[in-house]
Design a protein around this motif. Sequence first.
Motif, PDB file in Angstrom:
ATOM      1  N   LEU A  58     -33.409  89.732 -27.247  1.00  0.00           N
ATOM      2  CA  LEU A  58     -33.210  88.311 -26.974  1.00  0.00           C
ATOM      3  C   LEU A  58     -34.557  87.623 -26.839  1.00  0.00           C
ATOM      4  O   LEU A  58     -35.531  88.212 -26.359  1.00  0.00           O
ATOM      5  N   CYS A  59     -34.599  86.364 -27.248  1.00  0.00           N
ATOM      6  CA  CYS A  59     -35.861  85.612 -27.183  1.00  0.00           C
ATOM      7  C   CYS A  59     -36.284  85.420 -25.725  1.00  0.00           C
ATOM      8  O   CYS A  59     -35.450  85.294 -24.831  1.00  0.00           O
ATOM      9  N   ARG A  60     -37.601  85.414 -25.514  1.00  0.00           N
ATOM     10  CA  ARG A  60     -38.132  85.253 -24.155  1.00  0.00           C
ATOM     11  C   ARG A  60     -38.983  83.977 -24.019  1.00  0.00           C
ATOM     12  O   ARG A  60     -39.396  83.622 -22.927  1.00  0.00           O
ATOM     13  N   ASP A  61     -39.249  83.301 -25.121  1.00  0.00           N
ATOM     14  CA  ASP A  61     -40.130  82.136 -25.101  1.00  0.00           C
ATOM     15  C   ASP A  61     -39.290  80.881 -24.867  1.00  0.00           C
ATOM     16  O   ASP A  61     -38.499  80.488 -25.713  1.00  0.00           O
ATOM     17  N   MET A  62     -39.455  80.264 -23.703  1.00  0.00           N
ATOM     18  CA  MET A  62     -38.647  79.119 -23.322  1.00  0.00           C
ATOM     19  C   MET A  62     -39.431  77.818 -23.494  1.00  0.00           C
ATOM     20  O   MET A  62     -40.532  77.675 -22.963  1.00  0.00           O
ATOM     21  N   HIS A  63     -38.868  76.880 -24.242  1.00  0.00           N
ATOM     22  CA  HIS A  63     -39.482  75.576 -24.431  1.00  0.00           C
ATOM     23  C   HIS A  63     -38.639  74.441 -23.861  1.00  0.00           C
ATOM     24  O   HIS A  63     -39.098  73.297 -23.794  1.00  0.00           O
ATOM     25  N   SER A  64     -37.412  74.723 -23.476  1.00  0.00           N
ATOM     26  CA  SER A  64     -36.544  73.727 -22.854  1.00  0.00           C
ATOM     27  C   SER A  64     -35.379  74.464 -22.218  1.00  0.00           C
ATOM     28  O   SER A  64     -35.192  75.667 -22.416  1.00  0.00           O
ATOM     29  N   ILE A  65     -34.575  73.727 -21.483  1.00  0.00           N
ATOM     30  CA  ILE A  65     -33.414  74.357 -20.851  1.00  0.00           C
ATOM     31  C   ILE A  65     -32.361  74.738 -21.903  1.00  0.00           C
ATOM     32  O   ILE A  65     -31.535  75.623 -21.689  1.00  0.00           O
ATOM     33  N   TYR A  66     -32.414  74.105 -23.079  1.00  0.00           N
ATOM     34  CA  TYR A  66     -31.510  74.500 -24.152  1.00  0.00           C
ATOM     35  C   TYR A  66     -31.850  75.903 -24.665  1.00  0.00           C
ATOM     36  O   TYR A  66     -30.957  76.661 -25.051  1.00  0.00           O
ATOM     37  N   ASP A  67     -33.142  76.244 -24.667  1.00  0.00           N
ATOM     38  CA  ASP A  67     -33.528  77.611 -25.012  1.00  0.00           C
ATOM     39  C   ASP A  67     -32.969  78.592 -23.984  1.00  0.00           C
ATOM     40  O   ASP A  67     -32.533  79.695 -24.325  1.00  0.00           O
ATOM     41  N   GLN A  68     -32.989  78.174 -22.726  1.00  0.00           N
ATOM     42  CA  GLN A  68     -32.450  79.022 -21.665  1.00  0.00           C
ATOM     43  C   GLN A  68     -30.940  79.208 -21.850  1.00  0.00           C
ATOM     44  O   GLN A  68     -30.416  80.307 -21.675  1.00  0.00           O
ATOM     45  N   ARG A  69     -30.249  78.139 -22.226  1.00  0.00           N
ATOM     46  CA  ARG A  69     -28.811  78.264 -22.480  1.00  0.00           C
ATOM     47  C   ARG A  69     -28.553  79.208 -23.652  1.00  0.00           C
ATOM     48  O   ARG A  69     -27.633  80.044 -23.594  1.00  0.00           O
ATOM     49  N   TYR A  70     -29.373  79.123 -24.701  1.00  0.00           N
ATOM     50  CA  TYR A  70     -29.211  80.020 -25.852  1.00  0.00           C
ATOM     51  C   TYR A  70     -29.368  81.477 -25.423  1.00  0.00           C
ATOM     52  O   TYR A  70     -28.608  82.344 -25.847  1.00  0.00           O
ATOM     53  N   TRP A  71     -30.370  81.742 -24.551  1.00  0.00           N
ATOM     54  CA  TRP A  71     -30.565  83.117 -24.075  1.00  0.00           C
ATOM     55  C   TRP A  71     -29.315  83.598 -23.339  1.00  0.00           C
ATOM     56  O   TRP A  71     -28.849  84.714 -23.569  1.00  0.00           O
TER      57      TRP A  71
END
Length: 373
Positions: free
Chosen positions: A165-178
């Motif tokens: 799973l991706c670990r590079d967060m650029h916004s809270i939408y990236d966090q939701r994707y994780w």
Amino acid sequence: MTDYSQNHPDNGCDSDGDRAEQPPSDEKKCPDLPPNDPPDPYKPPECNKTLPCNCPDPPGATEHCLEDLIDKQTEQVTVAEKAKAFKAELEALLTKAKAASQEYTVEKYGKLVKQWEEQDAQIVNLIKTLVCTYPCWRCIIECYVCPLFDDLRKAEQQLNGDGKLCRDMHSIYDQRYWHERNKESKDRIFQRIKSVLAVWEKPAQTIEKILTDNAKLIADSQKVSPSTVYDVFLKLVPMHLAIAPPATEKKTKIAKKFTVFCECDEGQPEKCCGPDVGEWRLRDRLIGPQPYLIKPDHYFTLICCLVDNLYRPAKDLLAEATAALEKVENTIKRYKDQLENGLKNFEKNAKAKIPSPIECCGEKLPKPEQQPT
């Protein structure tokens, strides 16, 4: 290039050598399930503009503090509800296991094992006939069947990738994707373990039906044709070995070389309490998980081991992943509402923030005197 010399009738009809794999006799070392390990959330940069003002410190608490408390209480209520539901689930499982153990007697076990041994010898003879008739049996599978597995393998890899799973967060939408990907991963693990546990609800009936179906398939395969290669090596042999007793009890006479093909279709076998609970190969998924011939007095040991070491932890991890995703969804909604309502009511809120007297100009300014009307 693959060596097909073993397909020649001189040695292809011989079942000596390495034997096909069977379920383990007593394997209690279980795999560690991957934890829920979310990356650090994205943190917007602070505004570091230095202004010649003496702005008062903002208050410590905001309206979000109550929302955070609500989230914590919701989590505690969810945990209590989960515990109550799991207790009821265990009670239902115990009822089914007691009924299954009464049916899966020592006498029944002995009868089923005898049938399996008889079919093992019949399958060996069938393989001899088939391989002698079609010395290129392996090429039939490799050239016409394995490419279909390879297409499915590629499609699955496009969907699930390599599992990372991706670990590079650029916004809270990236966090939701994780969290979405993590929940999907935990759900696949849980469903796989759940399906393994489910097949042990009625082991005697299930194994008896498989032996009956295999007997018919053996009879139908006596009239050899090219399609018999598929029936024997991708249906009959895998199902026969899936229900096999541990090799310490009864050893199959089927050579291992008759089970090795489509080598790009790799799984990640994980033996826990006996059954394979790891990532299955695509061809394993054609037949699905099956109970196998263990001694009746080992039945409850297997069930309890699966529930305690895998089913319960996997269920908890899935619940945690689901709750974490829901929490991120709620946070996104909170931020979107804050942005929308903040702009809509900006003038009203901004004017309400301006105090009187004003305190950000180095000294407190007095209220302006009212002019007579």
